[in-house]
Design an enzyme around this catalytic site. Structure first.
Site, mmCIF file in Angstrom:
data_model
loop_
_atom_site.group_PDB
_atom_site.id
_atom_site.type_symbol
_atom_site.label_atom_id
_atom_site.label_comp_id
_atom_site.label_asym_id
_atom_site.label_seq_id
_atom_site.Cartn_x
_atom_site.Cartn_y
_atom_site.Cartn_z
ATOM 1 N N SER B 513 35.296 30.313 38.067
ATOM 2 C CA SER B 513 34.785 31.375 36.989
ATOM 3 C C SER B 513 33.764 32.235 37.536
ATOM 4 O O SER B 513 33.854 33.615 36.975
ATOM 5 C CB SER B 513 33.740 30.924 36.083
ATOM 6 N N HIS B 514 35.539 32.816 38.917
ATOM 7 C CA HIS B 514 35.108 33.978 39.451
ATOM 8 C C HIS B 514 36.131 34.951 38.866
ATOM 9 O O HIS B 514 36.741 35.133 39.696
ATOM 10 C CB HIS B 514 35.155 33.760 40.865
ATOM 11 N N ILE B 515 36.247 35.638 37.962
ATOM 12 C CA ILE B 515 36.570 36.176 37.554
ATOM 13 C C ILE B 515 36.294 38.374 37.745
ATOM 14 O O ILE B 515 34.844 38.231 37.161
ATOM 15 C CB ILE B 515 37.463 36.224 36.087
#
Lengths: 248, 587
Positions: B513-515
């Site tokens: 979820s490293h956006i």
């Protein structure tokens, strides 16, 4: 949540699930103003689960026997475990379909629906209930045409042949993409086999015992330092363990 | 028409890490603060009760803690030539919902970005000059390590981060990550214990001359009272961690570290299940006047405020700015506009190893339990002649092995039937994986915009993601995965299966979820949206805080930097803005 109307057309199905969606949305959480420490009610958000009522909540009797036959081939009985049927996978799927999962009521299901690229994921407009209803009807039609029998009446080798055909997309079903149907059933079967028994599958924690997963334990501080050794931990379910309820 | 409420000093939109930290800091100034959260109030005892928290079906498969895509999702496509379609269930990433946000179900890995990261474009240009691919639109952050370090330290103390320093005030520390920037002090807690797989990996890495270190973990290794006086319990390695809420008060999140203090402050109010629809602006467009939100009865309310802080997840930060007309939308054709530009992700690679003679007890672990090396990360190795820049954090982190999803099988194994079952039993406990969470560098064609077709339940356009992995990152992925493979090979597995991100971005399998990006920070309003204090250029009473501010993503998990930026913005508001409201940097 019983929906046993087997004769529904696809259009009616779509219509009825849309109604369910609207009702579901109206019953969601309430806005709240939180000042100070919120009141805490035990199990307010975690009501005890009951999946042990007898009978089928979503499937018709014919659908249920087809699903039981499928899960018994996807997970056959052998030296390692009982079958998917005896592990409760069909019951699990039935209860999941009867609940909110069956309608994808939490998911974005607005159109327009397009197939998309393989990178864009599952774009089917069919919700799980429809996938099963249409897929099982298609399977019945295929088996009757090919073998003049229902799927559940086929010999295990014939059942495997049909399932392999669905898996590889070599068999076409009326009303639904065969691979989509197969993947849906396979995914839910594995969920039922490996999920906590509170959901109706994985009876007696059969899959956990099979692979050595200790289940819903939450403290391994005593064990983390024991490297490369078998721990032989008795699995626990969210609802406990048979060891807890033994009398005497 | 929205009904207007009495004005307040500050509104904070989103009560995850960033919003909770800022709200708490500003509450200490005596300001009257209202925090808005589109999801419910979450509380460890009620929501993550130990009796029912260990439920893989509910939390991992049915995504119970995540934002319902029905409420809001994104549309996705790999390139501008495609039609974006909605992400109907979360796959590649997992946005959260409710107080604590995605910080409830995160893994807890808490790296600091390295000093050169904050001036990446300048640094790489100085080092590689013309070798740098014109494909990339790398930028400096407009800040530097010296400015960031105190806020990283503040977050370490808040979250009780457990680890071993590799560099304290310039003195290299044995056993820590020697590639990290000079920190002002040791971690607040010692490293966690380790399971077998990371220990085996660390031995192999050491034998090859690398310097393994314990992965910095926001799952606390011992009982800890944090900087706000909140008590946390030691991690029990239960393995229901990533995608789950922590039942033991061990995983740091806003609900276990900040909100218990913040909600007791009389000048703070949380409005839950209230979705903010837009920021309201005055006629000049140079001042935010508040926000409009919708409560769960569908009623719209206008909440005026002197100061507006947007601190939702990256997607909603950027969408709210686009919906509110803040900044000019980015256009990849003309290369103009700033809102939506420099969208980037994380390039996930791994090498899986199947053994015959090992038992990893893979169900023991946690999201941030593990050992790592940094030799192949970012610019820690010489990229001259390699044809790419960037790299990844190499590590073994056994996050748990609940078996609906965690049933590793070698390629070619059947997916059902008796042979499937045999293979499942054989490999369940004897398989491990080395991951390489690598950088994702911005390009002109990866960006965020409003979708022309798909709408949310309020009729507002969904956010559209146009993204694919750049050629630079694919080359990098192949290279670092090769290096990881060398370590794996030295461990003598029966079989090893490398998986390098060398193809298109696939939205279905979970990656991270490293956006990042889309409303980036920088020194120049021409190519950035916020200044180094997270203050919107040209709208001085509006702050937008989160990973949306990252101009690109290094090979590290983002949460530590998101939290440090939140502390940085709060500090700037407290020490500068409140004394002299207005633009803190003029250009």
């Amino acid at each position: 949540m019983t929906e046993k109307s087997k004769g529904l057309t696809r259009r009616q199905l779509l219509k009825s699930s849309a109604t369910t969606l609207a009702v579901g949305a109206a019953a969601t959480a309430k806005a709240a103003t939180v000042v100070g420490v919120p009141a805490w009610v035990p199990f307010d958000h975690n009501g005890p689960m009951h999946y042990d009522t007898p009978g089928w909540q979503f499937f018709t009797a014919a659908e249920a026997s087809a699903v039981e036959a499928i899960v018994a081939r996807l997970i056959p009985a052998d030296d390692l475990s009982v079958s998917g049927k005896d592990a409760g996978c069909a019951v699990f799927i039935d209860r999941q379909l009867a609940g909110e999962y069956g309608t994808f009521s939490r998911l974005y299901m607005q159109g327009p629906f397009e197939k998309g690229t393989p990178m864009q994921g599952d774009q089917s407009e069919l919700v799980p209930r429809q996938r099963y209803r249409l897929g099982l009807a298609g399977l019945e039609g295929y088996c009757q045409k090919q073998y003049q029998k229902s799927f559940s009446a086929l010999a295990p080798e014939e059942q495997d042949k049909v399932l392999t055909g669905l898996d590889k997309g070599e068999i076409a079903l009326d009303g639904i993409d065969a691979k989509l149907f197969f993947q849906q059933v396979l995914g839910n079967t594995m969920e039922g086999f490996f999920a906590d028994p509170v959901y109706g599958g994985n009876r007696d924690m059969v899959s956990w015992k099979m692979i050595g997963f200790p289940g819903a334990r939450y403290d391994y501080r005593e064990y983390i330092g024991l490297h490369n050794q078998k721990l032989n931990l008795v699995p626990l379910s969210i609802s406990g363990s048979s060891a807890w309820t033994k009398k005497g | 028409m929205a009904k207007k409420l009495p004005s307040t000093d500050v509104v904070v939109v989103g009560l995850g890490w960033a919003g909770s930290i800022i709200a708490n800091e500003l509450a200490d100034e005596g300001l009257k603060i209202i925090g808005f959260e589109r999801g419910p109030w979450r509380d460890t005892a009620a929501d993550f009760n130990v009796a029912s928290a260990a439920d893989e079906l509910r939390y991992n498969r049915r995504q119970d803690l995540m934002l319902r895509t029905r409420q809001n999702t994104t549309t996705i496509r790999n390139s501008v030539t495609e039609t974006a379609l909605p992400m109907r269930s979360w796959g590649s990433f997992h946005p959260g919902n409710g107080t604590g946000g995605a910080g409830n179900h995160w893994a807890g890995i808490t790296f600091r970005f390295q000093p050169h990261e904050f001036r990446l474009h300048s640094y790489l240009t100085e080092r590689y000059g013309k070798e740098l691919s014109p494909e990339l639109t790398l930028q400096d952050w407009g800040t530097d390590w010296e400015e960031m370090e105190p806020f990283y330290t503040k977050f370490d103390r808040l979250a009780g981060v457990s680890g071993k320093a590799g560099n304290i005030k310039g003195v290299i520390q044995e056993g820590g990550n020697t590639f990290e920037g000079a920190r002002s002090e040791e971690y607040p807690n010692p490293p966690t214990e380790q399971t077998y797989a990371p220990v085996l990996f660390a031995e192999a890495a050491k034998n090859l001359g690398y310097k393994p270190f314990p992965v910095p973990s926001a799952l606390v290794s011992r009982p800890y009272v944090n900087s706000l006086g909140v008590a946390m319990g030691p991690c029990t390695y239960c393995g229901f961690c990533t995608n789950y809420g922590c039942a033991n008060y061990s995983k740091a999140s806003a609900i276990t570290t900040v909100l218990p203090v913040l909600i007791r402050k009389p000048n703070f109010t949380a409005m839950t299940n209230c979705e903010v629809l837009r920021v309201t602006m005055d006629s000049s467009g140079k001042r935010a006047t508040g926000i409009v939100y919708m409560d769960s009865n569908g009623e719209e309310w206008e909440q005026p405020a002197d100061l507006v802080v947007i601190s939702a997840f990256i997607f909603e930060n950027v969408r709210l700015m686009l919906l509110s007309g803040v900044g000019q939308p980015y256009d990849p054709v003309t290369n103009t506009g700033t809102t939506g530009r420099n969208y980037a992700y994380q390039t996930a690679n791994s090498v899986r190893m199947f053994f015959d003679d090992k038992n990893f007890n893979p169900f023991i672990g946690g999201g941030a339990i593990g050992m790592g090396i940094d030799e192949f990360n970012n610019d820690n190795f010489d990229h001259s002649g390699l044809g790419f820049v960037g790299g990844g954090s190499t590590r073994v982190t056994p996050i748990g092995a609940a078996p609906i999803d965690s049933r590793p099988l070698p390629p070619g194994a059947p997916a059902w039937g008796s042979e499937w079952k045999k293979a499942t039993v054989k490999n369940y406990a004897s398989t491990m994986s080395i991951g390489c969470e690598a950088s994702s560098y911005a390009t002109r064609t990866n960006y965020l915009s409003l979708d022309p077709t798909y709408k949310d339940p309020h009729g507002r356009p969904l956010l559209r993601i146009t993204f694919d992995f750049p050629e630079n990152d694919r080359k990098m992925a192949a290279y670092v995965t090769g290096k990881v493979g060398e370590i794996a090979k030295s461990m003598n597995p029966r079989q090893m299966v490398p998986s390098a991100q060398t193809g298109h971005w696939n939205s279905s399998p979970y990656q991270s979820s490293h956006i990042v990006g889309g409303f980036i920070m920088g020194a120049d309003p021409k190519n950035s949206s916020v200044n180094k204090y997270l203050q919107v250029w040209g709208v001085p009473n509006l702050f937008v805080v989160g990973s949306s501010a990252f101009p690109q993503n290094p090979g590290y998990n983002p949460t530590g930097t998101v939290a440090a930026l939140a502390f940085k913005a709060a500090d700037a508001i407290r020490t500068r803005y409140l004394k002299r409201p207005g633009e803190m940097i003029s250009v």
